[in-house]
Design an enzyme around this catalytic site. Structure first.
Site, PDB file in Angstrom:
ATOM      1  N   TYR A 106       0.838  -1.202   0.000  1.00 52.79           N
ATOM      2  CA  TYR A 106       0.000   0.000   0.000  1.00 52.79           C
ATOM      3  C   TYR A 106       0.871   1.249   0.000  1.00 52.79           C
ATOM      4  O   TYR A 106       1.965   1.264   0.577  1.00 52.79           O
ATOM      5  CB  TYR A 106      -0.872   0.056   1.268  1.00 52.79           C
ATOM      6  CG  TYR A 106      -2.053  -0.871   1.250  1.00 52.79           C
ATOM      7  CD1 TYR A 106      -3.199  -0.531   0.554  1.00 52.79           C
ATOM      8  CD2 TYR A 106      -2.019  -2.067   1.945  1.00 52.79           C
ATOM      9  CE1 TYR A 106      -4.297  -1.379   0.546  1.00 52.79           C
ATOM     10  CE2 TYR A 106      -3.111  -2.912   1.948  1.00 52.79           C
ATOM     11  CZ  TYR A 106      -4.246  -2.572   1.246  1.00 52.79           C
ATOM     12  OH  TYR A 106      -5.323  -3.401   1.239  1.00 52.79           O
ATOM     13  N   TYR A 145      -0.389  -9.930   0.450  1.00 49.37           N
ATOM     14  CA  TYR A 145       0.643  -9.397   1.347  1.00 49.37           C
ATOM     15  C   TYR A 145       0.561 -10.085   2.721  1.00 49.37           C
ATOM     16  O   TYR A 145      -0.504 -10.506   3.167  1.00 49.37           O
ATOM     17  CB  TYR A 145       0.539  -7.874   1.486  1.00 49.37           C
ATOM     18  CG  TYR A 145      -0.784  -7.332   2.006  1.00 49.37           C
ATOM     19  CD1 TYR A 145      -1.081  -7.336   3.365  1.00 49.37           C
ATOM     20  CD2 TYR A 145      -1.722  -6.776   1.133  1.00 49.37           C
ATOM     21  CE1 TYR A 145      -2.276  -6.811   3.843  1.00 49.37           C
ATOM     22  CE2 TYR A 145      -2.917  -6.254   1.599  1.00 49.37           C
ATOM     23  CZ  TYR A 145      -3.187  -6.275   2.956  1.00 49.37           C
ATOM     24  OH  TYR A 145      -4.371  -5.765   3.424  1.00 49.37           O
ATOM     25  N   ARG A 155      -2.830 -11.919   3.556  1.00 46.54           N
ATOM     26  CA  ARG A 155      -4.098 -11.514   2.972  1.00 46.54           C
ATOM     27  C   ARG A 155      -4.124 -11.949   1.516  1.00 46.54           C
ATOM     28  O   ARG A 155      -3.156 -11.705   0.785  1.00 46.54           O
ATOM     29  CB  ARG A 155      -4.293  -9.996   3.013  1.00 46.54           C
ATOM     30  CG  ARG A 155      -4.370  -9.320   4.368  1.00 46.54           C
ATOM     31  CD  ARG A 155      -5.480  -9.773   5.285  1.00 46.54           C
ATOM     32  NE  ARG A 155      -6.701 -10.325   4.695  1.00 46.54           N
ATOM     33  CZ  ARG A 155      -7.737  -9.623   4.237  1.00 46.54           C
ATOM     34  NH1 ARG A 155      -7.727  -8.322   4.263  1.00 46.54           N
ATOM     35  NH2 ARG A 155      -8.806 -10.221   3.755  1.00 46.54           N
ATOM     36  N   HIS A 158      -6.951  -8.579  -2.769  1.00 43.71           N
ATOM     37  CA  HIS A 158      -8.285  -8.047  -2.484  1.00 43.71           C
ATOM     38  C   HIS A 158      -8.345  -6.559  -2.774  1.00 43.71           C
ATOM     39  O   HIS A 158      -7.319  -5.879  -2.799  1.00 43.71           O
ATOM     40  CB  HIS A 158      -8.678  -8.312  -1.024  1.00 43.71           C
ATOM     41  CG  HIS A 158      -7.774  -7.626  -0.040  1.00 43.71           C
ATOM     42  ND1 HIS A 158      -6.560  -8.152   0.311  1.00 43.71           N
ATOM     43  CD2 HIS A 158      -7.891  -6.463   0.637  1.00 43.71           C
ATOM     44  CE1 HIS A 158      -5.971  -7.345   1.181  1.00 43.71           C
ATOM     45  NE2 HIS A 158      -6.751  -6.297   1.387  1.00 43.71           N
ATOM     46  N   HIS A 160     -10.557  -3.194  -1.341  1.00 44.55           N
ATOM     47  CA  HIS A 160     -11.504  -2.674  -0.353  1.00 44.55           C
ATOM     48  C   HIS A 160     -12.514  -1.774  -1.058  1.00 44.55           C
ATOM     49  O   HIS A 160     -12.141  -0.980  -1.942  1.00 44.55           O
ATOM     50  CB  HIS A 160     -10.774  -1.862   0.712  1.00 44.55           C
ATOM     51  CG  HIS A 160      -9.776  -2.647   1.506  1.00 44.55           C
ATOM     52  ND1 HIS A 160     -10.077  -3.257   2.692  1.00 44.55           N
ATOM     53  CD2 HIS A 160      -8.469  -2.921   1.269  1.00 44.55           C
ATOM     54  CE1 HIS A 160      -9.012  -3.872   3.160  1.00 44.55           C
ATOM     55  NE2 HIS A 160      -8.012  -3.691   2.310  1.00 44.55           N
TER      56      HIS A 160
HETATM   57 FE   LIG Z   1      -6.100  -4.615   2.500  1.00 40.92          FE
END
Ligand SMILES: [Fe+2]
Length: 240
Positions: A106, A145, A155, A158, A160
């Site tokens: 991110y 990640y 995770r 995905h 959000h």
């Molecule tokens: Fe996330």
């Protein structure tokens, strides 16, 4: 508003306290829940208009890129519809989406994963549903990640999603996964959802019909706002 009210099925949704998802231990309530009525102004304003969107807001490949560059990664189109409990389209809903880059990182000052940043990828965008409840955006497929929970928890890839109705008080938040990803069923957060059908509803289908030849794959993700087939919203475990 007319028509039947469809009670949600609470068995589809996670318990607030799920120790395999460690942070739920501190975040889950210790006492009985209170119901706080929203005020008139929270329910009615502000109203979003199409004019708030910029031309690149639903193009994550280019909306943060410099000088005609594009984000690195597998190019995809994500599209679908926002529907009410009876399958009717919800028009004028503001969707915001955010995601890691193709390496699983991110763009955030508190992000600590070692994967490289992409200077041409911001990882967020938005769209407003049309008269048929449709939305679409273009992006790169996010990477999986690791996250600090168990010794080696990851995770799955995905995206959000936040869905606004016509006011800030009407905000629903969820996550979309990708068809065929074996990481989905290994994720401690996904595994807090007791009903496999509720998980499947968060998995976007690869749609070969909507792919763009020599350009992008396509994934279809519909969002149901309430009722028995409601999408699982992580900020409204108590109902919506
Ligand atoms: Fe996330």
């Amino acid at each position: 508003m007319s028509g039947s009210y469809f009670q949600r099925d609470r068995g589809r949704h996670p318990q607030a306290l799920t120790p395999s998802y460690k942070t739920s231990i501190l975040r889950s309530p210790r006492q009985a829940l209170l119901s706080l009525p929203t005020s008139h102004s929270e329910e009615t304003g502000p109203v979003f208009g199409h004019d708030i969107l910029g031309p690149l807001d639903n193009d994550l490949i280019r909306n943060f890129a410099k000088d005609g560059a594009e984000a690195i990664g597998q190019r995809i189109v994500v599209y679908g519809r926002v529907l009410d409990e009876a399958g009717r389209p919800v028009r004028g809903a503001l969707l915001e989406f955010w995601q890691a880059n193709a390496g699983g990182r991110y763009r955030h000052k508190r992000e600590s994963y070692l994967a490289a940043l992409d200077p041409n990828f911001g990882g967020c965008g938005r769209a407003i549903t049309d008269d048929e409840g449709r939305y679409s955006f273009r992006t790169v497929k996010p990477g999986a990640y690791p996250w600090p929970n168990g010794v080696n928890d990851w995770r799955p890839a995905h995206i959000h999603f936040s869905v606004f109705g016509h006011a800030f008080a009407q905000r629903l938040i969820t996550q979309m996964y990708f068809e065929g990803d074996p990481m989905i069923w290994q994720c401690p957060i996904v595994r807090t959802i007791p009903d496999p059908a509720a998980v499947e509803q968060l998995v976007a289908a690869l749609d070969r019909q909507a792919t763009i030849p020599m350009d992008s794959l396509a994934y279809k993700f519909d969002i149901v706002l309430r009722g028995r087939r409601s999408t699982m919203f992580e900020n409204r475990m108590e109902g919506n």
